[in-house]
Scaffold this active site. Structure first.
Site, PDB file in Angstrom:
ATOM      1  CG  ASP A   1      38.469  26.548  -2.562  1.00 23.57           C
ATOM      2  OD1 ASP A   1      38.831  25.787  -3.472  1.00 23.57           O
ATOM      3  OD2 ASP A   1      39.177  27.470  -2.099  1.00 23.57           O
TER       4      ASP A   1
ATOM      5  CD  GLU B   1      39.935  21.872  -2.759  1.00 25.41           C
ATOM      6  OE1 GLU B   1      40.638  21.529  -3.729  1.00 25.41           O
ATOM      7  OE2 GLU B   1      39.931  23.031  -2.316  1.00 25.41           O
TER       8      GLU B   1
END
Ligand code: CA
Length: 719
Positions: A405, A434
């Site tokens: 994340d 990400e």
């Protein structure tokens, strides 16, 4: 006028001011541990003043700068990153509790603490009144330890840490078992947490290259909580061990559905222990996705059948992984090391304040995560923590991949070191995340973000280029993309379908290999694809919007790179127009198995696309050289139409030549096919059939995948 004061080394400080002219340097004084330190020298560079001290700052005490009646707290952040600090305090000693039958060792790291006591409890729940037994720990170079010579099995423990004048009780960041809501660690031999036969777990041998993976994102609760899931243990890890679960229409759900679809990897939304503020394990009435980390090395309690039993959550998660593996499915974990739920009340800050988080130049907390804090992966003991934690999940729980994340918060060195460590496993462990450019206090050149992708060549990135090309800008709900009929995106789509790699002067993407490109059109964040189409194509028929969905997933599954599907997109998942459903009720978030039955024809089509990809390595090339050698785009294509050939039995494909054409027009279009070969049509907008839907005779066989939305395209070769 004094902006900030940073301690740079044990004997120097750096003061930043806005105006040097008004300043009287002789007025500075430095206080540390109740005494004033002698200042030996000043150096001035622009608006920065460096003070050199004659004696060392003691980091067990706060340090203050005085000037007239101004008092400034000196930040240790820069000192904690220095070689000088690391040389004295960095440790590779094992941390946490090491349980043995006759004794247990406890180790925790805090160069700043003035005392740490180990507290031993009978209960895991702090609401049960109990006076703990107390053991004083001893320090050597910041490492605090104690050996307790008795059998502490089934006891709970915490640390009582005195630092900078405060004493706080906290859980061990290295705790591997915890009591309810994660307040206290639990002492046990981890072997006792293995389900039966866990040592016989066989890893699915379903990928040779990372581009062979097909990732499917799920949430533990969402998968089974719908009344029509046919699953007994709804919302639990073991709900996904139940084989033969079915809807009332007798179609597969849960793990059988995953197997039916043919995906290779599930990516599971947070399963580590998240905050009891988000969901109380004793009274789980709230819904939360769980991007609120608390105990990084422990599974979340609400997904177990008994959160008060520290073993239960571990055993049940292991059972789930074992069961997935038996069904040929790998398990990727969504990890959130970039921020912590509550920075002030977290174990890191309670044990060693100011070390684990990142600060801006003005000494305020960096907040690129948008969650109030950013962890500082560039600090060696934070880097070590992340790597230790990931390696632990891979080793102990048999996890097959990690989705980071907000990976853009982390630094290139940490992620490359982690990749290197994961390469020591015999099996292929995925690492991707990400890579957004976030406003965190780290040099741009060090951020793990898409513009720096060549610095982390073996790490994957969620490809927001293809995402937004396909469906339109994520943050402008009315913006259309290629699949919804926006014009002039042909060139961008060409770049997307080669995984945004550096293919040519005109098609020059950020990735050095297709392994780096996680191709997706929607994930748990933002609108579902179906909801987005409700905004962008509201006046169209449902039938046409279904063709657009098929085109979107068809492009994802025939593009170079690693395809990623958000669960339920294949049956037009809706969240009723809710953009961020992280705490929405079950009926918004759940997998609606009735909807799956209703749109089973779409599901079957996507399933066939998945098998087409799995049967054809031409769609799964793992190097940019292969793509350059074998992919050739068709020129002079009509508007909103992209076509390309994958030639030469690419990547050892049984098909010699494959022609792929995407047409997003709502009217049919004539295209000029290359003037050779018989044309075996294997994909159209209704059917996927590798045994050939129709043949147009010429000479050598070509295989055509026509993905299109137009109404009039079913006759002849008009697409
Ligand atoms: Ca929890």
């Amino acid at each position: 006028q004094i902006i900030s004061v940073s301690v740079k080394s044990f004997k120097s400080l750096e003061i930043t001011v806005d105006d040097l002219n008004q300043l009287d340097l002789s007025k500075f004084s430095i206080k540390n541990n109740d005494k004033f330190l002698d200042i030996n020298a000043h150096y001035i560079n622009g608006t920065t003043i460096t003070l050199i001290l004659s004696e060392e700052i003691d980091i067990k005490y706060e340090c203050f700068l005085f000037y007239d009646n101004i008092t400034k707290n000196c930040n240790y952040f820069k000192l904690f990153s220095s070689e000088e600090f690391n040389g004295r305090f960095f440790t590779l000693d094992e941390l946490g509790v090491m349980y043995h039958k006759n004794f247990s060792d406890f180790r925790v790291w805090s160069p700043a603490a003035t005392s740490i006591d180990l507290l031993i409890y009978q209960n895991g729940d702090p609401s049960i009144y109990e006076i703990p037994r107390k053991f004083s720990m001893n320090e050597g170079n910041g490492l605090w330890s104690i050996t307790v010579n008795e059998d502490l099995k089934n006891h709970f423990y915490t640390y009582n840490v005195s630092v900078y004048g405060n004493t706080n009780e906290t859980v061990d960041p290295y705790a591997k078992l915890v009591g309810v809501n994660g307040y206290r660690g639990y002492i046990l031999d981890l072997k006792e947490t293995d389900p039966e036969d866990f040592h016989k777990d066989i890893y699915p041998n379903n990928i040779d290259n990372y581009t062979d993976a097909i990732i499917y994102e799920i949430n533990i609760r969402d998968m089974s909580i719908n009344p029509n899931s046919g699953i007994q243990n709804k919302g639990k890890f073991i709900g996904l061990t139940e084989e033969n679960s079915k809807t009332s229409n007798h179609t597969p759900t849960g793990i059988d559905y995953l197997k039916f679809l043919g995906i290779t990897h599930v990516q599971i939304m947070p399963i580590f222990d998240f905050s009891f503020v988000s969901v109380d394990e004793k009274n789980p009435i709230k819904y939360n996705w769980g991007y609120d980390p608390e105990n990084y090395n422990v599974p979340e309690g609400i997904y177990s059948t008994d959160p008060c039993d520290p073993v239960c959550r571990i055993k049940e998660l292991k059972k789930m992984v074992y069961s997935m593996h038996k069904n040929g499915i790998c398990v990727n974990m969504d990890v959130v090391y970039n921020h912590i739920f509550d920075y002030k009340n977290n174990c890191f800050e309670k044990i060693f304040p100011g070390y684990y988080f990142r600060y801006n130049d003005d000494n305020t907390l960096s907040n690129g995560s948008g969650c109030g804090n950013d962890t500082a992966s560039e600090k060696l003991m934070m880097k070590r923590f992340i790597i230790d934690s990931v390696m632990y999940w891979a080793h102990e729980y048999h996890i097959d991949g990690f989705r980071f994340d907000l990976m853009g918060i982390h630094d290139v060195n940490t992620m490359n070191t982690l990749r290197h460590k994961l390469d020591t496993f015999k099996r292929k462990i995925m690492l991707y995340g990400e890579g957004w450019d976030l406003k965190t206090a780290l040099d741009k050149a060090k951020k793990v973000m898409i513009p720096n992708a060549t610095k982390t060549p073996k790490i994957g990135f969620f490809n927001d280029i293809i995402r937004d090309i396909l469906k339109g800008n994520t943050f402008d709900r009315n913006d259309k993309g290629f699949i919804s009929g926006k014009d002039n995106l042909e060139n961008s789509l060409e770049l997307s379908v080669i995984g945004c790699t550096n293919y040519s002067e005109n098609l020059n993407g950020p990735f050095s290999s297709p392994v780096q490109s996680i191709n997706y059109v929607t994930c748990h964040d933002n609108y579902t694809l179906w909801d987005k189409l409700q905004f962008t194509n509201r006046n169209e028929s449902e039938e046409l919007r279904i063709y657009r969905t098929k085109l979107a997933l068809g492009i994802i599954l025939t593009s170079q790179g690693i395809p990623f599907i958000y669960s339920g997109t294949e049956f037009l998942r809706t969240k009723e127009g809710i953009e961020n459903s992280y705490n929405s009720p079950d009926y918004i978030n759940w997998i609606d198995w009735n909807r799956k039955d209703k749109y089973m024809h779409v599901v079957n089509y996507i399933k066939e696309l998945i098998f087409l990809r799995k049967n054809h390595p031409a769609f799964r090339m793992s190097s940019i050289e292969d793509i350059k050698d074998n992919v050739e785009f068709l020129k002079n294509m009509p508007k909103n139409t992209v076509g390309f050939l994958i030639k030469n039995n690419a990547n050892n494909d049984l098909w010699k030549n494959i022609l792929v054409v995407y047409n997003s027009n709502d009217t049919s279009t004539e295209i000029q096919f290359p003037d050779y070969g018989d044309w075996n049509l294997v994909v159209d907008r209704h059917t996927i059939n590798e045994k050939i839907i129709h043949t147009y005779h010429r000479n050598d066989p070509y295989y055509i995948c026509l993905l299109y939305t137009s109404d009039a395209a079913d006759e002849g070769l008009g697409v």
